[in-house]
Motif scaffolding. Structure first.
Motif, PDB file in Angstrom:
ATOM      1  N   UNK A  54       0.994  -1.143   0.146  1.00 55.65           N
ATOM      2  CA  UNK A  54       0.061   0.091  -0.089  1.00 55.65           C
ATOM      3  C   UNK A  54       0.818   1.088   0.033  1.00 55.65           C
ATOM      4  N   UNK A  55       1.817   1.159   0.883  1.00 51.05           N
ATOM      5  CA  UNK A  55       2.582   2.384   0.931  1.00 51.05           C
ATOM      6  C   UNK A  55       3.531   2.563  -0.795  1.00 51.05           C
ATOM      7  N   UNK A  56       3.805   1.537  -1.415  1.00 45.66           N
ATOM      8  CA  UNK A  56       4.480   1.720  -2.422  1.00 45.66           C
ATOM      9  C   UNK A  56       3.630   2.330  -3.370  1.00 45.66           C
ATOM     10  N   UNK A  57       2.237   2.078  -3.520  1.00 41.59           N
ATOM     11  CA  UNK A  57       1.085   2.541  -4.339  1.00 41.59           C
ATOM     12  C   UNK A  57       0.495   3.846  -3.859  1.00 41.59           C
ATOM     13  N   UNK A  58       0.736   4.263  -2.714  1.00 40.98           N
ATOM     14  CA  UNK A  58      -0.033   5.316  -2.052  1.00 40.98           C
ATOM     15  C   UNK A  58      -0.140   6.624  -2.967  1.00 40.98           C
ATOM     16  N   UNK A  59       1.071   7.010  -3.716  1.00 38.63           N
ATOM     17  CA  UNK A  59       1.016   8.404  -4.472  1.00 38.63           C
ATOM     18  C   UNK A  59       0.158   8.171  -5.753  1.00 38.63           C
ATOM     19  N   UNK A 285      13.793   9.077 -19.061  1.00 38.01           N
ATOM     20  CA  UNK A 285      13.028  10.237 -18.649  1.00 38.01           C
ATOM     21  C   UNK A 285      11.912   9.465 -17.902  1.00 38.01           C
ATOM     22  N   UNK A 286      11.282   8.481 -18.463  1.00 35.88           N
ATOM     23  CA  UNK A 286      10.126   7.793 -17.753  1.00 35.88           C
ATOM     24  C   UNK A 286      10.641   7.302 -16.554  1.00 35.88           C
ATOM     25  N   UNK A 287      11.706   6.503 -16.515  1.00 38.08           N
ATOM     26  CA  UNK A 287      11.887   5.767 -15.179  1.00 38.08           C
ATOM     27  C   UNK A 287      12.373   6.888 -14.305  1.00 38.08           C
ATOM     28  N   UNK A 288      13.009   8.109 -14.490  1.00 38.22           N
ATOM     29  CA  UNK A 288      13.252   9.154 -13.379  1.00 38.22           C
ATOM     30  C   UNK A 288      11.895   9.846 -13.008  1.00 38.22           C
ATOM     31  N   UNK A 289      10.936   9.889 -14.020  1.00 41.58           N
ATOM     32  CA  UNK A 289       9.598  10.801 -13.505  1.00 41.58           C
ATOM     33  C   UNK A 289       8.739   9.419 -12.632  1.00 41.58           C
ATOM     34  N   UNK A 290       8.861   8.267 -12.740  1.00 44.70           N
ATOM     35  CA  UNK A 290       8.339   7.388 -11.797  1.00 44.70           C
ATOM     36  C   UNK A 290       8.941   7.137 -10.683  1.00 44.70           C
ATOM     37  N   UNK A 291      10.191   7.124 -10.713  1.00 45.50           N
ATOM     38  CA  UNK A 291      10.919   7.122  -9.438  1.00 45.50           C
ATOM     39  C   UNK A 291      10.422   8.016  -8.574  1.00 45.50           C
ATOM     40  N   UNK A 292      10.521   9.374  -9.152  1.00 47.17           N
ATOM     41  CA  UNK A 292      10.262  10.774  -8.298  1.00 47.17           C
ATOM     42  C   UNK A 292       8.869  10.754  -7.708  1.00 47.17           C
ATOM     43  N   UNK A 293       7.727  10.215  -8.553  1.00 43.17           N
ATOM     44  CA  UNK A 293       6.493  10.298  -8.219  1.00 43.17           C
ATOM     45  C   UNK A 293       6.031   9.089  -7.468  1.00 43.17           C
ATOM     46  N   UNK A 294       6.400   8.058  -7.713  1.00 44.65           N
ATOM     47  CA  UNK A 294       5.890   6.841  -7.040  1.00 44.65           C
ATOM     48  C   UNK A 294       6.762   6.032  -6.222  1.00 44.65           C
ATOM     49  N   UNK A 295       8.026   6.535  -6.048  1.00 43.36           N
ATOM     50  CA  UNK A 295       8.961   5.741  -5.267  1.00 43.36           C
ATOM     51  C   UNK A 295       9.468   4.235  -6.192  1.00 43.36           C
ATOM     52  N   UNK A 301       7.261   1.445 -11.879  1.00 40.32           N
ATOM     53  CA  UNK A 301       8.786   1.739 -12.104  1.00 40.32           C
ATOM     54  C   UNK A 301       9.442   0.257 -12.769  1.00 40.32           C
ATOM     55  N   UNK A 302       8.896  -0.696 -12.217  1.00 37.27           N
ATOM     56  CA  UNK A 302       9.306  -2.011 -12.787  1.00 37.27           C
ATOM     57  C   UNK A 302       9.165  -2.037 -14.380  1.00 37.27           C
ATOM     58  N   UNK A 303       7.927  -1.498 -14.892  1.00 32.41           N
ATOM     59  CA  UNK A 303       7.568  -1.417 -16.463  1.00 32.41           C
ATOM     60  C   UNK A 303       8.670  -0.693 -16.955  1.00 32.41           C
ATOM     61  N   UNK A 304       9.068   0.681 -16.468  1.00 33.82           N
ATOM     62  CA  UNK A 304       9.972   1.526 -17.124  1.00 33.82           C
ATOM     63  C   UNK A 304      11.339   1.082 -16.903  1.00 33.82           C
ATOM     64  N   UNK A 305      11.934   0.214 -15.993  1.00 33.52           N
ATOM     65  CA  UNK A 305      13.013  -0.474 -15.872  1.00 33.52           C
ATOM     66  C   UNK A 305      13.059  -1.706 -16.807  1.00 33.52           C
ATOM     67  N   UNK A 306      12.226  -2.209 -17.010  1.00 36.38           N
ATOM     68  CA  UNK A 306      12.129  -3.425 -18.101  1.00 36.38           C
ATOM     69  C   UNK A 306      12.181  -2.747 -19.551  1.00 36.38           C
ATOM     70  N   UNK A 307      11.483  -1.868 -19.714  1.00 38.46           N
ATOM     71  CA  UNK A 307      11.482  -1.223 -21.157  1.00 38.46           C
ATOM     72  C   UNK A 307      13.003  -0.711 -21.525  1.00 38.46           C
ATOM     73  N   UNK A 308      13.430   0.061 -20.352  1.00 37.83           N
ATOM     74  CA  UNK A 308      14.572   0.654 -20.836  1.00 37.83           C
ATOM     75  C   UNK A 308      15.973  -0.429 -20.847  1.00 37.83           C
ATOM     76  N   UNK A 309      15.607  -1.545 -20.167  1.00 40.50           N
ATOM     77  CA  UNK A 309      16.545  -2.652 -20.279  1.00 40.50           C
ATOM     78  C   UNK A 309      16.903  -3.141 -21.582  1.00 40.50           C
ATOM     79  N   UNK A 310      15.650  -3.117 -22.318  1.00 41.89           N
ATOM     80  CA  UNK A 310      15.537  -3.746 -23.745  1.00 41.89           C
ATOM     81  C   UNK A 310      16.451  -2.795 -24.792  1.00 41.89           C
ATOM     82  N   UNK A 311      16.234  -1.220 -24.384  1.00 44.83           N
ATOM     83  CA  UNK A 311      16.889  -0.384 -25.204  1.00 44.83           C
ATOM     84  C   UNK A 311      18.556  -0.704 -24.805  1.00 44.83           C
ATOM     85  N   UNK A 312      18.760  -0.831 -23.724  1.00 39.68           N
ATOM     86  CA  UNK A 312      20.302  -0.916 -23.035  1.00 39.68           C
ATOM     87  C   UNK A 312      21.005  -2.126 -23.937  1.00 39.68           C
TER      88      UNK A 312
END
Length: 397
Positions: A54-59, A285-295, A301-312
């Motif tokens: 719940x804490x992780x999803x609260x924002x 940019x997406x990963x940084x935004x979600x980390x800032x807003x959601x923790x 944040x997992x979705x953004x990390x997974x997507x960015x990993x494919x690019x890397x």
């Protein structure tokens, strides 16, 4: 709550002080504001007993509370079926609304099983009560909880009932939202993009009839982008993602989790079009935004990390990609989310590139088991898991 108080005061003054609003519209505005307050109070009650999930999803749960703009829209408020005048029936409706609000708060907080335990009997009670506006909302809440928990079969019937009840009660807002869920369920969750795109045409008509809500139009563009991507139509996916971003920035401003969704989708489209540097820039940019807003432990944040990993990985940054895939898996696993299988499979394919075939096979087997249990054997995701197993086994001889 300051905005709520201001709206409440403005509604009272428009009728009692300025005489420019009817008693009927005052009642409708007060009823709408009461429903919005009930949703906020239900979320506060959930947050009072918050665990790590719940804490992780609260924002995000707080940001997803419906806005107050609709409570000042007289035309929209007059459209749906009015509640019965009988005080006893109205009391039952008010009590049932509180239960639906509690289930919706649990949905936003990521407590899907707890939400389902409330939403199932509440939807049944709403059907028995016969007030179709509330029935539509209760059935949609049940459908969304089932879909988010991965119980896709269980989502289909309440979703159909929600659309039918919304039609019967002229509740265009719920109908539009329900059709967006239907587009996602049919096209993405069921792995049938063409079916989802066909439903998208129906959803577009419903949104247009509702008045062309930018928030709903953005949601539709976002789902269409994902489905075009699934069909390999990356130029169309890019155009829909750009439309989604423009609409959501207009509605929410630049710093909102839903804006991050569109940015992440843009990154994916650029990746498949071969624009790797732009894909990496947008993914970061997406990963940084979600980390800032959601923790850091939120599922988005997992979705953004997974997507960015494919690019890397496509850029040859294999170790950076592996670290992000494993991070996505950890977050999705903690949430019990079916998408943890995607991260596992991605780790498997990357380990194959590194020549670690036995480890890769174990990841693919685990991913396939998760997908079979959640989606069935006849699904593109399950087939992808089996393909990974076959590749690893061939490499092992």
């Amino acid at each position: 709550f300051r905005g709520w108080s201001a709206q409440h005061r403005a509604a009272c003054e428009a009728t009692r002080l300025h005489g420019e609003q009817s008693e009927e519209l005052l009642d409708l505005r007060m009823e709408c504001l009461g429903q919005r307050l009930a949703l906020a109070e239900a979320l506060v009650r959930v947050l009072e007993h918050a665990d790590a999930t719940v804490v992780g999803r609260a924002p995000r749960a707080a940001l997803e509370l419906p806005g107050l703009e609709g409570c000042a829209d007289g035309t929209a408020l007059r459209t749906p079926q009015r509640p019965p005048a009988d005080p006893q029936v109205k009391g039952r409706i008010d009590a049932l609304r509180l239960r639906v609000a509690e289930a919706r708060a649990l949905l936003g907080a990521g407590k899907f099983e707890a939400g389902l335990a409330i939403a199932r009997p509440a939807a049944g009670d709403a059907r028995a009560l016969g007030y179709r506006v509330l029935e539509a909302d209760a059935e949609l809440t049940l459908a969304e909880l089932a879909e988010r928990s991965g119980a896709y079969d269980d989502a289909e019937e309440p979703l159909r009932r929600a659309i039918a009840a919304a039609d019967a009660s002229r509740n265009d807002d719920v109908r539009g939202r329900a059709l967006l869920v239907q587009v996602w369920l049919a096209g993405e969750r069921r792995g049938r993009p063409r079916d989802g795109l066909a439903w998208a045409e129906i959803a577009e008509g419903a949104i247009e009839r509702q008045g062309g809500s930018d928030a709903l139009r953005a949601g539709l563009s976002r789902v269409r982008a994902v489905l075009h991507y699934r069909e390999g139509r990356y130029t169309e996916a890019l155009a829909e993602s750009e439309r989604c971003l423009a609409l959501r920035e207009r509605v929410f401003g630049p710093f909102h989790p839903d804006v991050g969704e569109c940015i992440s989708d843009l990154s994916i489209a650029h990746y498949f079009l071969g624009h790797l540097d732009e894909a990496a820039r947008l993914g970061e940019r997406a990963l940084a935004l979600w980390e800032h807003l959601l923790g850091p432990t939120h599922v988005d944040v997992a979705s953004a990390a997974n997507n960015l990993a494919e690019v890397y990985v496509a850029q040859g940054r294999l170790d950076d990609g592996l670290a992000l895939y494993e991070r996505a898996f950890a977050v999705w696993s903690a949430a019990g989310h079916v998408d943890r299988a995607e991260a596992l499979a991605n780790v498997g394919f990357l380990l194959q590139r590194k020549g670690r075939f036995a480890e890769a096979l174990a990841r693919h087997q685990e991913a396939t088991t998760i997908w079979e249990q959640a989606l069935g054997r006849v699904h593109r995701a399950t087939a992808w898991g089996l393909r990974g197993q076959g590749d690893a086994l061939r490499a092992l001889g």
